[in-house]
Design an enzyme around this catalytic site. Sequence first.
Site, PDB file in Angstrom:
ATOM      1  N   GLY A   5      -4.118  48.493 -19.423  1.00 31.03           N
ATOM      2  CA  GLY A   5      -2.600  48.423 -18.962  1.00 31.03           C
ATOM      3  C   GLY A   5      -2.564  46.319 -19.663  1.00 31.03           C
ATOM      4  N   ASP A 119      -9.101  29.467  -8.608  1.00 25.11           N
ATOM      5  CA  ASP A 119      -7.881  31.209  -8.952  1.00 25.11           C
ATOM      6  C   ASP A 119      -8.615  32.981  -8.418  1.00 25.11           C
ATOM      7  OD1 ASP A 119      -5.546  31.932  -8.938  1.00 25.11           O
ATOM      8  OD2 ASP A 119      -5.538  32.941 -11.080  1.00 25.11           O
ATOM      9  N   ASN A 124      -8.505  39.159  -9.011  1.00 26.72           N
ATOM     10  CA  ASN A 124      -9.293  38.182  -9.703  1.00 26.72           C
ATOM     11  C   ASN A 124     -11.120  38.656  -9.381  1.00 26.72           C
ATOM     12  OD1 ASN A 124      -7.577  37.622 -11.564  1.00 26.72           O
ATOM     13  ND2 ASN A 124      -7.734  35.562 -10.790  1.00 26.72           N
TER      14      ASN A 124
END
Length: 282
Positions: A5, A119, A124
């Site tokens: 990706g 984050d 993630n």
Amino acid sequence: MRFIGSGAFGSVYEALVADHGKVAVKLVNISHSHTSKARLESFKREVDVLSRVKHANVVKLHGACMVPPNVFIVMELLEGSLRDKLDACRRLDYRATLKLANEIASALAYLHPSIVHRDLKPQNILMDASGAAKVADFGVAKFKQSTYLNTTRGNGTPAYMAPESFGSDKISEKADVFSLGMILWECWTGEVPWKEVQIPFQVVMLVGVEKRRPEIPEDCPKQLASLIQRCWDDDPHRRPSCAEVERRTRLLLHELDAPPAPPAASAANASNAAEESQQTIA
């Protein structure tokens, strides 16, 4: 190499390395622009973090090259992200949500004495072949010099960010706890937080100024709802530590897996048993 990706940072490939077998190679697009310099700093930060940590629920670093134009990170190859999983199955059941919470909290409890992720979001959180969660993408993570860390605004993803991240130059690891609460809400509901909001600044107003939180549905188990609400507390000091979240979810999982207790004998059954015993003796 097999292409997996791509994104704004560059591309990810599957590769075969003699010492490690199949791995993921994250290549970075680097030019002479200001954006590319910031991207390189982000990658250096990620390598710095991953080179210092070793935990079953943190993605494993195999190696890296930070010399432009050959900028890449070699990491363990994983099946996909929590975002991919939620897109495929929409939501998780109670046990799967607790298991995920336990694994993420375990990783964060390990990191938090020295590192704040900043984050945390489904994109993630990577998943291995067994379904275990692994915290990844430490591009905006920071090492703590004290209880609080100095930070800059604009780091993170607004839909998952703690209110203090919007208006304070100092945050603690409790900002990650807030993000974990948002992830657990999304896992149970199958909805992306604040998806109806088009402009990120509106999230700042809703969460940071109006103190609003997404609605927890009535079908959410009481223990999970309570945990999410505690993680969402506006006061970071009242939020649980990730070590506490890990312990709590471990106990809840144990309760789910424990065999059911045998039904207690009623008073009538006990009385009948006593009478039968007396008759036998007589």
